[in-house]
Design a protein around this motif. Structure first.
Motif, PDB file in Angstrom:
ATOM      1  N   ALA A 104      -7.236 -34.299  -9.694  1.00  0.00           N
ATOM      2  CA  ALA A 104      -7.747 -34.162  -8.396  1.00  0.00           C
ATOM      3  C   ALA A 104      -9.263 -34.176  -8.554  1.00  0.00           C
ATOM      4  O   ALA A 104      -9.731 -34.055  -9.634  1.00  0.00           O
ATOM      5  N   THR A 144      -5.484 -36.092  -5.624  1.00  0.00           N
ATOM      6  CA  THR A 144      -5.741 -34.927  -4.784  1.00  0.00           C
ATOM      7  C   THR A 144      -7.250 -34.846  -4.715  1.00  0.00           C
ATOM      8  O   THR A 144      -7.989 -35.056  -5.541  1.00  0.00           O
ATOM      9  N   ARG A 201       0.794 -29.425  -6.866  1.00  0.00           N
ATOM     10  CA  ARG A 201       0.687 -30.917  -6.742  1.00  0.00           C
ATOM     11  C   ARG A 201       0.905 -31.784  -8.354  1.00  0.00           C
ATOM     12  O   ARG A 201       0.731 -32.686  -8.269  1.00  0.00           O
TER      13      ARG A 201
END
Length: 186
Positions: A4, A45, A102
């Motif tokens: 991310a 992400t 996630r």
């Protein structure tokens, strides 16, 4: 993907402060947008974090309209937008839960105040078990004066790199991450 990109406090609130005139990286959005393109190409992400201080009456009070992403940034509808009220992006938010949902295990961190919110998020993220990359040239800060001693933005940045490296994070530049991505794509 298990990574991310966490973009911390790259918000209009900072440009509305007089201290912005002394910021060491006034074009931080250029570097952040480069990281954003890398993250999107990799399927990572993307998390935007905004600092807010409701009821404060200053530039961090959401009621005054400055708690919003800098205009040059390129957010997407699929990105996460999180509002924090602490120095790090974890304590007063659901960031860890969102990352867990996630399957994220690696963080790339950038944003405004190199030594404050970005460094603190890096430290907490590392303590929570994430592998963290701190992208120095996609951070910004200004000089700090305390007790008659001033540390320049460059000294603060160097100190931050020094204390984070090999303990809490890998230190990288946007150029290095772009080269790495190009090599991985081959």
């Amino acid at each position: 993907m298990t990574r991310a990109l966490i973009v911390i406090d790259v918000q209009e609130s900072f440009r509305a402060r007089p201290e912005w005139a002394g910021i060491n990286n006034p074009r931080i959005t250029d570097q952040v947008n480069r990281l954003l393109r890398l993250a999107r190409d990799a399927g990572d992400t993307v998390v935007w974090v905004l600092h807010s201080e409701p009821g404060s009456g200053d530039v961090f009070d959401p009621a005054l309209g400055q708690v919003r992403l800098m205009a040059e940034l390129e957010p997407d509808d699929g990105d996460l937008l999180i509002h924090k009220t602490s120095h790090n992006a974890f304590t007063t938010t659901n960031l860890q839960q969102e990352l867990t949902l996630r399957g994220v295990s690696e963080l790339t961190v950038c944003g405004i105040r190199t030594e404050q919110c970005v460094e603190t998020t890096t430290r907490v993220g590392s303590d929570l078990g994430y592998t963290v990359t701190f992208v120095t040239d996609a951070t910004a800060t200004d000089a700090i004066t305390r007790d008659g001693v001033t540390l320049s933005a460059e000294e603060i940045t160097r100190r931050t790199e020094f204390v984070l490296a090999d303990r809490f994070a890998t230190i990288a530049t946007v150029d290095e991450l772009e080269r790495r991505a190009a090599e991985e794509a081959r």
